[in-house]
Write an enzyme that holds these catalytic residues in place. Sequence first.
Site, short mmCIF file in Angstrom:
data_model
loop_
_atom_site.label_atom_id
_atom_site.label_comp_id
_atom_site.label_asym_id
_atom_site.label_seq_id
_atom_site.Cartn_x
_atom_site.Cartn_y
_atom_site.Cartn_z
N ASN A 125 6.94 -15.22 7.60
CA ASN A 125 6.88 -14.27 8.72
C ASN A 125 6.35 -12.90 8.30
O ASN A 125 6.50 -12.50 7.14
CB ASN A 125 8.27 -14.10 9.33
N HIS A 180 4.12 -16.04 17.24
CA HIS A 180 5.45 -16.55 16.89
C HIS A 180 6.34 -15.32 16.74
O HIS A 180 6.56 -14.79 15.66
CB HIS A 180 5.41 -17.34 15.58
#
Length: 308
Positions: A125, A180
């Site tokens: 991430n 996302h």
Amino acid sequence: MTRKIGIIGDGHVGSTVAHYIVANGFTDELVMIDKNEAKVKSDAIDFEEAMPNLDNHTKIYVNQYEELKDADVIISALGKIKLVDTPEGQNNRFIELVHNRDNVKEVSKKIKESGFHGVIIAITNPVDVITSLYQKYTGLDKSQVIGTGTLLDSARMKRAVANKLNIDSRSVSGYNLGEHGNSQFTAWSTVRVFDRPISELVDKYNLDLDQLDDEARKGGFTVFSGKKYTNYGVATAAVRLANIVMSDALTVLPVSNYREEYGIYLSYPAVIGRNGVVKQLDLDLTKDELKKLQNSADFIQNKYQESL
């Protein structure tokens, strides 16, 4: 033909990915890489001690970047999840960006030096920006670098819808698109249940689409709040992608891939095969969905530029 996967990062997610692969015999050779040498060596030994009770054998290499040269897939699971468990990290995947950006740059150099020419699957991430950085720093073709993206968020949406309708989540089809992250959205025009568009079922089953969309978006933080990390859902998504690549399955999935019209990586359905993205799809989205997708793309683009 020997199957070979590399995993970079042996934390909660990376070790779960490795266990899923080894326990199911998905690869013949596994390269495990992590800066915490004691941890990654211990996990490798632990897996080797599991093998006498498994049906398959996996040869494991530890911290050997040169072994990535002939790997089919590299899964990037590096990260620093502890940063999310801070006041600044609440509901904010970008809290890890500075840390992960620097590590991706370092790792990409070693990947490039190894001669790797397969497909990179990023979990790390914020995944859309990180996928962009992997492509930039490795110099691999954009089709060869993909992120798990909203493959996981689409699964969270399917779980939410299925629970509401009391059916198997595999009976729900459709996509979450975009980042996302917080700017993602469920493209309800793509969602079908009972072989009908979900829009036709709203009144009959008293469905609150906004609430279901919110549940999918916040799914990761719901899990994180209980155990301070997430691992099973994203690990399963990554391994599924790896298997699709290695088997050249030509499967349509919503993954983070480079879309020329937006100039950035974001999640949108694409056909995935041996060489990564084989073909990109064009959905018939509503005007509202197209606006949301553009907003998400703009957000990712801004964050990507800030990371350089």
